[in-house]
Design a protein around this motif. Structure first.
Motif, PDB file in Angstrom:
ATOM      1  N   TYR A   1       0.861  -1.181   0.000  1.00 35.40           N
ATOM      2  CA  TYR A   1       0.000   0.000   0.000  1.00 35.40           C
ATOM      3  C   TYR A   1       0.897   1.231   0.000  1.00 35.40           C
TER       4      TYR A   1
ATOM      5  N   CYS B   1       6.118  -7.546  -3.113  1.00 35.50           N
ATOM      6  CA  CYS B   1       4.672  -7.294  -3.253  1.00 35.50           C
ATOM      7  C   CYS B   1       4.191  -7.695  -4.644  1.00 35.50           C
TER       8      CYS B   1
ATOM      9  N   MET C   1      -8.322  -2.439  -0.618  1.00 30.23           N
ATOM     10  CA  MET C   1      -7.302  -3.350  -0.105  1.00 30.23           C
ATOM     11  C   MET C   1      -7.846  -4.131   1.094  1.00 30.23           C
TER      12      MET C   1
ATOM     13  N   VAL D   1      -8.128  -8.317   0.945  1.00 26.84           N
ATOM     14  CA  VAL D   1      -7.132  -9.184   1.594  1.00 26.84           C
ATOM     15  C   VAL D   1      -7.807 -10.426   2.174  1.00 26.84           C
TER      16      VAL D   1
ATOM     17  N   VAL E   1       0.310  -7.459   4.380  1.00 24.94           N
ATOM     18  CA  VAL E   1       0.248  -6.101   3.839  1.00 24.94           C
ATOM     19  C   VAL E   1       1.525  -5.380   4.257  1.00 24.94           C
TER      20      VAL E   1
ATOM     21  N   VAL F   1       0.702  -7.205   9.119  1.00 18.57           N
ATOM     22  CA  VAL F   1       0.980  -5.864   8.611  1.00 18.57           C
ATOM     23  C   VAL F   1       2.419  -5.507   8.956  1.00 18.57           C
TER      24      VAL F   1
END
Length: 195
Positions: free
Chosen positions: A5, A27, A49, A53, A59, A88
């Motif tokens: 992102y 990614c 997003m 997911v 992420v 994350v």
């Protein structure tokens, strides 16, 4: 799946550095956004997003402040992702949050502190900008882009309308009047629509 992102606040800022970092991390899909402000309301790519997911995905974001500018939004987004079974990772902040109860108390504390600093920095910028604007207004300074005087635009449009007779090109009209080409085209389009 590894998902990236990337976000910048203005159209003038460059996303390339973020994209390169995210690609280097492996990614497979990168959600890209050019949106300003502290709210996540208008961030359509972020919403997409989060919706797309799946459990087991990861992420990756370059920095905490690219994901959120307020500690409340930051916690909400990370919690929503980890609750879906998604980890994350923040590259430059050297932090990863795993789904479930695996996060260490010290890491959570650092996460909240960094998020608070990002919000504090944003608030300072807004405050300084507001103070500068108020100071400039008090001194009688004009802020923002100043348009050409109406008489110059009228002269440019007169020359533009009569360019078959006067033999002037758009470039000539711009040189003579100082009115930008975009303004001439805009006014011409407006006049055409009125007719």
């Amino acid at each position: 799946m590894i998902i990236g992102y990337a976000r910048v606040s203005t159209a003038k800022q460059d996303l390339q550095a973020q994209q390169e970092l995210l690609k280097a991390e492996g990614c497979e899909r990168i959600y890209i956004e050019k949106v300003t402000g502290t709210s996540t309301a208008q961030r359509t790519e972020l919403k997409a997003m989060i919706e797309n997911v799946r459990h087991g995905d990861k992420v990756i974001v370059t920095k905490i402040d690219r994901l959120a500018r307020s500690i409340i939004d930051l916690n909400k987004i990370v919690t929503e992702l980890t609750d879906k079974g998604v980890s994350v990772q923040f590259i430059k902040d050297n932090m990863t949050f795993e789904p479930g109860e695996h996060n260490k108390p010290m890491q959570t504390l650092m996460f909240n502190m960094l998020g608070s600093f990002a919000q504090f920095e944003r608030d300072l910028i807004v405050e300084r900008t507001t103070e500068g604007r108020e100071r400039a207004k008090a001194q009688g300074k004009h802020l923002g882009r100043k348009g050409k005087p109406k008489k110059d635009v009228q002269r440019a449009m007169s020359l533009y309308s009569d360019r078959d007779n006067n033999g002037m090109s758009i470039a000539d009209i711009v040189k003579v009047t100082g009115v930008p080409r975009s303004t001439i085209y805009h006014e011409a389009k407006k006049q055409k629509a009125e007719v």
